[in-house]
Scaffold this motif. Structure first.
Motif, PDB file in Angstrom:
ATOM      1  N   GLU A  86       0.802  -1.227   0.000  1.00  0.00           N
ATOM      2  CA  GLU A  86       0.000   0.000   0.000  1.00  0.00           C
ATOM      3  C   GLU A  86       0.834   1.276   0.000  1.00  0.00           C
ATOM      4  N   LYS A  87       1.953   1.262   0.693  1.00  0.00           N
ATOM      5  CA  LYS A  87       2.747   2.490   0.853  1.00  0.00           C
ATOM      6  C   LYS A  87       4.035   2.511   0.036  1.00  0.00           C
ATOM      7  N   MET A  88       4.507   1.342  -0.386  1.00  0.00           N
ATOM      8  CA  MET A  88       5.776   1.304  -1.119  1.00  0.00           C
ATOM      9  C   MET A  88       5.619   0.733  -2.524  1.00  0.00           C
ATOM     10  N   ASN A  89       4.383   0.427  -2.886  1.00  0.00           N
ATOM     11  CA  ASN A  89       4.044  -0.013  -4.247  1.00  0.00           C
ATOM     12  C   ASN A  89       4.725  -1.307  -4.690  1.00  0.00           C
ATOM     13  N   PHE A  90       5.005  -2.200  -3.749  1.00  0.00           N
ATOM     14  CA  PHE A  90       5.471  -3.530  -4.101  1.00  0.00           C
ATOM     15  C   PHE A  90       4.284  -4.344  -4.620  1.00  0.00           C
ATOM     16  N   GLY A  91       4.559  -5.297  -5.508  1.00  0.00           N
ATOM     17  CA  GLY A  91       3.519  -6.226  -5.923  1.00  0.00           C
ATOM     18  C   GLY A  91       3.288  -7.260  -4.839  1.00  0.00           C
ATOM     19  N   TRP A  92       2.093  -7.817  -4.769  1.00  0.00           N
ATOM     20  CA  TRP A  92       1.798  -8.807  -3.737  1.00  0.00           C
ATOM     21  C   TRP A  92       2.660 -10.049  -3.866  1.00  0.00           C
ATOM     22  N   GLU A  93       3.275 -10.241  -5.033  1.00  0.00           N
ATOM     23  CA  GLU A  93       4.132 -11.394  -5.248  1.00  0.00           C
ATOM     24  C   GLU A  93       5.540 -11.200  -4.690  1.00  0.00           C
ATOM     25  N   ASN A  94       5.880  -9.968  -4.280  1.00  0.00           N
ATOM     26  CA  ASN A  94       7.251  -9.656  -3.870  1.00  0.00           C
ATOM     27  C   ASN A  94       7.434  -9.361  -2.386  1.00  0.00           C
ATOM     28  N   VAL A  95       6.379  -9.458  -1.594  1.00  0.00           N
ATOM     29  CA  VAL A  95       6.469  -8.943  -0.228  1.00  0.00           C
ATOM     30  C   VAL A  95       6.756  -9.994   0.845  1.00  0.00           C
ATOM     31  N   HIS A  96       6.525 -11.253   0.548  1.00  0.00           N
ATOM     32  CA  HIS A  96       6.631 -12.273   1.597  1.00  0.00           C
ATOM     33  C   HIS A  96       8.037 -12.366   2.185  1.00  0.00           C
ATOM     34  N   GLU A  97       9.036 -12.460   1.314  1.00  0.00           N
ATOM     35  CA  GLU A  97      10.411 -12.628   1.793  1.00  0.00           C
ATOM     36  C   GLU A  97      10.891 -11.410   2.577  1.00  0.00           C
ATOM     37  N   ILE A  98      10.483 -10.218   2.147  1.00  0.00           N
ATOM     38  CA  ILE A  98      10.882  -9.006   2.879  1.00  0.00           C
ATOM     39  C   ILE A  98      10.228  -8.994   4.256  1.00  0.00           C
ATOM     40  N   ALA A  99       8.956  -9.359   4.294  1.00  0.00           N
ATOM     41  CA  ALA A  99       8.234  -9.396   5.569  1.00  0.00           C
ATOM     42  C   ALA A  99       8.828 -10.435   6.512  1.00  0.00           C
ATOM     43  N   GLU A 100       9.376 -11.515   5.940  1.00  0.00           N
ATOM     44  CA  GLU A 100      10.022 -12.551   6.761  1.00  0.00           C
ATOM     45  C   GLU A 100      11.180 -11.963   7.563  1.00  0.00           C
ATOM     46  N   GLN A 101      11.833 -10.953   6.997  1.00  0.00           N
ATOM     47  CA  GLN A 101      12.954 -10.322   7.686  1.00  0.00           C
ATOM     48  C   GLN A 101      12.481  -9.253   8.673  1.00  0.00           C
ATOM     49  N   LEU A 102      11.535  -8.431   8.237  1.00  0.00           N
ATOM     50  CA  LEU A 102      11.099  -7.315   9.075  1.00  0.00           C
ATOM     51  C   LEU A 102      10.222  -7.741  10.251  1.00  0.00           C
ATOM     52  N   GLU A 103       9.614  -8.920  10.172  1.00  0.00           N
ATOM     53  CA  GLU A 103       8.715  -9.364  11.243  1.00  0.00           C
ATOM     54  C   GLU A 103       9.443  -9.575  12.568  1.00  0.00           C
ATOM     55  N   HIS A 104      10.778  -9.630  12.526  1.00  0.00           N
ATOM     56  CA  HIS A 104      11.534  -9.884  13.748  1.00  0.00           C
ATOM     57  C   HIS A 104      11.942  -8.605  14.478  1.00  0.00           C
ATOM     58  N   ILE A 105      11.525  -7.449  13.961  1.00  0.00           N
ATOM     59  CA  ILE A 105      11.735  -6.199  14.696  1.00  0.00           C
ATOM     60  C   ILE A 105      10.882  -6.250  15.965  1.00  0.00           C
ATOM     61  N   HIS A 106      11.456  -5.867  17.082  1.00  0.00           N
ATOM     62  CA  HIS A 106      10.758  -6.032  18.364  1.00  0.00           C
ATOM     63  C   HIS A 106       9.985  -4.794  18.831  1.00  0.00           C
ATOM     64  N   SER A 107      10.134  -3.694  18.136  1.00  0.00           N
ATOM     65  CA  SER A 107       9.469  -2.463  18.564  1.00  0.00           C
ATOM     66  C   SER A 107       7.964  -2.524  18.305  1.00  0.00           C
ATOM     67  N   GLU A 108       7.182  -2.584  19.362  1.00  0.00           N
ATOM     68  CA  GLU A 108       5.723  -2.594  19.225  1.00  0.00           C
ATOM     69  C   GLU A 108       5.235  -1.268  18.643  1.00  0.00           C
ATOM     70  N   THR A 109       5.903  -0.181  19.025  1.00  0.00           N
ATOM     71  CA  THR A 109       5.536   1.144  18.528  1.00  0.00           C
ATOM     72  C   THR A 109       5.683   1.226  17.017  1.00  0.00           C
ATOM     73  N   PHE A 110       6.715   0.578  16.498  1.00  0.00           N
ATOM     74  CA  PHE A 110       6.966   0.567  15.059  1.00  0.00           C
ATOM     75  C   PHE A 110       5.765  -0.013  14.310  1.00  0.00           C
ATOM     76  N   PHE A 111       5.264  -1.140  14.766  1.00  0.00           N
ATOM     77  CA  PHE A 111       4.146  -1.795  14.082  1.00  0.00           C
ATOM     78  C   PHE A 111       2.813  -1.099  14.374  1.00  0.00           C
ATOM     79  N   ASP A 112       2.697  -0.471  15.542  1.00  0.00           N
ATOM     80  CA  ASP A 112       1.496   0.317  15.835  1.00  0.00           C
ATOM     81  C   ASP A 112       1.397   1.498  14.865  1.00  0.00           C
ATOM     82  N   LYS A 113       2.537   2.127  14.602  1.00  0.00           N
ATOM     83  CA  LYS A 113       2.561   3.254  13.672  1.00  0.00           C
ATOM     84  C   LYS A 113       2.255   2.785  12.253  1.00  0.00           C
TER      85      LYS A 113
END
Length: 216
Positions: A86-113
């Motif tokens: 929605e915000k970075m214009n990636f295709g739905w086919e390209n986001v899974h692997e990136i999310a696999e890396q970013l999901e391990h960020i521990h900041s709750e505030t980051f994901f709330d924002k």
């Protein structure tokens, strides 16, 4: 703080958990490609944290606390996928692997924002529900397109896999979430379907139809 390895186990539990809230050690071992003794050791730790009920040679029973922790890992993953689309214009086919890396960020505030910037979405780009901050998930009454009958009109709502080749195939067919699909014919030999999407008629294999989730 939950480790990266623990989060991977929790996410696997989320996806493998049966309706009776159980998972076997063998299932976790196969999905994570981890040897059984290592899985047993991790589950003993999870039992100490109150996330599972562990008994030797029996399926793991996932506790309420364990279900919540697993859902919160999935929440981070699905919010990230939505943000990338929605915000970075990636295709739905390209986001899974990136999310696999970013999901391990521990900041709750980051994901709330992230949630706030997206205006609190209920679903990710692949149609999967995004758990809320308490780990609650919207129940969906979906079925596979392969289970539909001739004459049925349904709405394409989600996919069962984020495989890049599969999603690229859907892109080529201009099959996006929200499209109405009408089943015109089912081939007796291989269960392939002739379907109508808007004014176009296309044939979808049974393999493809099995990965498309729809609702009435």
């Amino acid at each position: 703080m939950i480790s990266l390895s623990e989060e991977n186990y929790l996410k696997a539990i989320f996806h493998l958990m049966n309706t009776d809230n159980t998972v076997t050690i063998n299932e976790l071992s196969k999905v994570l490609s981890v040897k059984m003794p290592s899985v047993n050791n991790m589950m003993k730790k999870f039992a100490e944290k109150g996330w599972v009920i562990y008994e030797s040679y029996k399926p793991l029973k996932i506790t309420v606390a364990g279900k919540k922790q697993a859902a919160l890992v999935v929440r981070k993953h699905r919010l990230t996928e939505m943000f990338l689309v929605e915000k970075m214009n990636f295709g739905w086919e390209n986001v899974h692997e990136i999310a696999e890396q970013l999901e391990h960020i521990h900041s709750e505030t980051f994901f709330d924002k992230m949630d706030e910037l997206l205006n609190y979405p209920k679903y990710d780009p692949h149609g999967e529900p995004i758990p809320d901050k308490e780990g609650n998930i919207i129940a969906q009454d979906l079925k596979k397109l392969s289970n539909c009958k001739v004459g049925e009109s349904v709405v394409f709502t989600a996919v069962t896999t984020t495989d890049e080749d599969f999603l690229n195939f859907l892109n080529k067919k201009k099959l996006v979430l929200g499209k109405e699909i009408k089943v015109l014919n089912i081939e007796k030999f291989d269960k392939s379907m002739l379907v109508k999407i808007q004014e176009e008629e296309i044939v979808l294999s049974n393999i493809v139809c099995d990965k498309i989730l729809v609702k009435q």
